[in-house]
Design a protein around this motif. Structure first.
Motif, PDB file in Angstrom:
ATOM      1  N   GLU A  44       0.797  -1.234   0.000  1.00 49.70           N
ATOM      2  CA  GLU A  44       0.000   0.000   0.000  1.00 49.70           C
ATOM      3  C   GLU A  44       0.830   1.285   0.000  1.00 49.70           C
ATOM      4  O   GLU A  44       0.457   2.244  -0.632  1.00 49.70           O
ATOM      5  CB  GLU A  44      -0.990   0.056   1.177  1.00 49.70           C
ATOM      6  CG  GLU A  44      -2.090  -0.955   1.104  1.00 49.70           C
ATOM      7  CD  GLU A  44      -3.129  -0.757   2.168  1.00 49.70           C
ATOM      8  OE1 GLU A  44      -4.320  -0.764   1.811  1.00 49.70           O
ATOM      9  OE2 GLU A  44      -2.767  -0.589   3.352  1.00 49.70           O
ATOM     10  N   GLU A  86      -4.534   2.186  -2.077  1.00 51.91           N
ATOM     11  CA  GLU A  86      -5.255   1.256  -1.219  1.00 51.91           C
ATOM     12  C   GLU A  86      -5.281  -0.125  -1.863  1.00 51.91           C
ATOM     13  O   GLU A  86      -5.587  -0.272  -3.042  1.00 51.91           O
ATOM     14  CB  GLU A  86      -6.680   1.763  -1.006  1.00 51.91           C
ATOM     15  CG  GLU A  86      -7.455   0.964   0.008  1.00 51.91           C
ATOM     16  CD  GLU A  86      -8.812   1.561   0.297  1.00 51.91           C
ATOM     17  OE1 GLU A  86      -9.734   0.781   0.553  1.00 51.91           O
ATOM     18  OE2 GLU A  86      -8.946   2.794   0.246  1.00 51.91           O
ATOM     19  N   SER A  87      -4.953  -1.131  -1.076  1.00 52.56           N
ATOM     20  CA  SER A  87      -4.914  -2.511  -1.561  1.00 52.56           C
ATOM     21  C   SER A  87      -6.315  -3.121  -1.559  1.00 52.56           C
ATOM     22  O   SER A  87      -7.112  -2.846  -0.675  1.00 52.56           O
ATOM     23  CB  SER A  87      -3.996  -3.334  -0.657  1.00 52.56           C
ATOM     24  OG  SER A  87      -4.030  -4.681  -1.026  1.00 52.56           O
TER      25      SER A  87
END
Length: 99
Positions: A44, A86-87
């Motif tokens: 991230e 953002e993952s």
């Protein structure tokens, strides 16, 4: 788009990280974008070092990486670029909420 509060939080989180990518004489290419995208999915938050022999400006490098990976630029400090995305699978960071 990240708010100032969120960027401040991410800068604090990135402080202890070491750069895991280096942009050198070859500059940014498709293979590097692919590797950065995969690393962002896993982590991230990344630091990328722009070496002195890089022919591209560090601002251009940051722009190319953020556009290619659809990530957010957190900061450029010295020759270090900090990016966040953002993952989907490995969510680790919880950003401060936007009011």
């Amino acid at each position: 788009m990240l708010t100032g509060k969120q960027k401040r939080y991410l800068r604090a989180e990135a402080h202890h990280l070491s750069p895991i990518f280096q942009v050198g004489k070859g500059g940014v290419n498709d293979n590097m974008i692919k590797q950065v995208r995969e690393a962002l999915e896993a982590r991230e938050l990344l630091k990328i070092s722009v070496l002195q022999n890089c022919e591209q400006d560090k601002d251009d490098v940051a722009t190319m990486i953020t556009k290619g990976t659809r990530a957010e630029l957190v900061q450029i400090i010295g020759n270090i670029v900090v990016v966040y995305k953002e993952s989907r699978e490995n969510k680790k960071l919880e950003l401060p909420k936007v009011k």
